[in-house]
Design a protein around this motif. Sequence first.
Motif, mmCIF file in Angstrom:
data_model
loop_
_atom_site.group_PDB
_atom_site.id
_atom_site.type_symbol
_atom_site.label_atom_id
_atom_site.label_comp_id
_atom_site.label_asym_id
_atom_site.label_seq_id
_atom_site.Cartn_x
_atom_site.Cartn_y
_atom_site.Cartn_z
ATOM 1 N N MET A 92 0.756 -1.201 -0.027
ATOM 2 C CA MET A 92 -0.111 0.018 0.040
ATOM 3 C C MET A 92 0.994 1.165 0.031
ATOM 4 O O MET A 92 1.860 1.336 0.415
ATOM 5 N N THR A 93 0.421 2.154 -0.628
ATOM 6 C CA THR A 93 1.201 3.559 -0.750
ATOM 7 C C THR A 93 0.824 4.304 0.455
ATOM 8 O O THR A 93 -0.311 4.300 1.121
ATOM 9 N N ASP A 94 1.603 5.382 0.778
ATOM 10 C CA ASP A 94 1.213 6.496 1.647
ATOM 11 C C ASP A 94 -0.309 6.840 1.561
ATOM 12 O O ASP A 94 -1.079 7.204 2.519
ATOM 13 N N THR A 95 -0.610 7.232 0.273
ATOM 14 C CA THR A 95 -2.064 7.996 0.118
ATOM 15 C C THR A 95 -2.968 6.901 0.432
ATOM 16 O O THR A 95 -4.069 7.222 0.939
ATOM 17 N N SER A 108 -2.144 11.914 14.878
ATOM 18 C CA SER A 108 -2.856 12.163 13.459
ATOM 19 C C SER A 108 -2.944 11.364 12.358
ATOM 20 O O SER A 108 -2.413 10.247 12.691
ATOM 21 N N ILE A 109 -3.618 11.687 11.468
ATOM 22 C CA ILE A 109 -3.905 10.651 10.317
ATOM 23 C C ILE A 109 -2.227 10.693 9.588
ATOM 24 O O ILE A 109 -1.825 9.399 9.483
ATOM 25 N N ASP A 110 -1.568 11.637 9.649
ATOM 26 C CA ASP A 110 -0.061 11.543 9.175
ATOM 27 C C ASP A 110 0.650 10.404 10.101
ATOM 28 O O ASP A 110 1.406 9.802 9.356
ATOM 29 N N SER A 111 0.581 10.726 11.421
ATOM 30 C CA SER A 111 1.329 9.946 12.261
ATOM 31 C C SER A 111 0.967 8.413 12.170
ATOM 32 O O SER A 111 1.856 7.464 12.552
ATOM 33 N N LEU A 112 -0.330 8.293 12.250
ATOM 34 C CA LEU A 112 -1.081 6.726 12.090
ATOM 35 C C LEU A 112 -0.405 5.988 10.837
ATOM 36 O O LEU A 112 0.147 5.179 10.840
ATOM 37 N N ALA A 113 -0.613 6.929 9.716
ATOM 38 C CA ALA A 113 -0.269 6.404 8.366
ATOM 39 C C ALA A 113 1.385 5.983 8.255
ATOM 40 O O ALA A 113 1.833 4.731 7.821
ATOM 41 N N GLY A 114 2.128 7.023 8.857
ATOM 42 C CA GLY A 114 3.436 6.659 9.001
ATOM 43 C C GLY A 114 3.785 5.417 9.872
ATOM 44 O O GLY A 114 4.915 4.548 9.589
ATOM 45 N N HIS A 115 3.295 5.190 10.859
ATOM 46 C CA HIS A 115 3.491 3.898 11.606
ATOM 47 C C HIS A 115 3.137 2.780 10.959
ATOM 48 O O HIS A 115 3.751 1.767 10.884
ATOM 49 N N LEU A 160 2.987 2.409 7.643
ATOM 50 C CA LEU A 160 3.948 2.215 6.562
ATOM 51 C C LEU A 160 5.246 1.712 7.221
ATOM 52 O O LEU A 160 6.072 0.650 6.518
ATOM 53 N N ALA A 161 5.599 2.182 8.329
ATOM 54 C CA ALA A 161 6.919 1.753 8.847
ATOM 55 C C ALA A 161 6.918 0.128 9.217
ATOM 56 O O ALA A 161 7.609 -0.413 9.062
ATOM 57 N N LEU A 162 5.785 -0.315 9.742
ATOM 58 C CA LEU A 162 5.608 -1.740 10.371
ATOM 59 C C LEU A 162 5.553 -2.462 8.902
ATOM 60 O O LEU A 162 6.023 -3.764 8.977
#
Length: 82
Positions: free
Chosen positions: A1-4, A69-76, A78-80
Motif C-alpha cells: 500500500m502507498t502512503d496515500t 494524527s492521520i499523518d502519524s498513524l499512516a507513518g506508523h 507504513l513503517a511496520l
Amino acid sequence: MTDTEVRQRIRDLLVELFGGDRFADGIPDSVSLREAGLPSTGLVSLLVAMEDAFGFEWDDDVQPEVLRSIDSLAGHVLALRG
C-alpha cells in the motif's frame, strides 16, 4: 500500500466508525485527531479497526505521538510494513 492509500483507508475507517464523511474529510492529515473532536473512546475504536484493516497489533509501548494524527498513524503503518 502507498502512503496515500493508507491515509485514505484511515479516513474510510473514520467514516465507517463515526458516520458521515464530513468529519473525516474536514480533518487535515497533520491535525490532532483529539483537537478535531475525536474522543478518546473514538480513538480506541479507530486503533482496533486499524489492527483489523492493516493486519497488525499495536505495541503496548507505542509512543503517544504516533496516535496523534492521520499523518502519524499512516507513518506508523507504513513503517511496520517496511
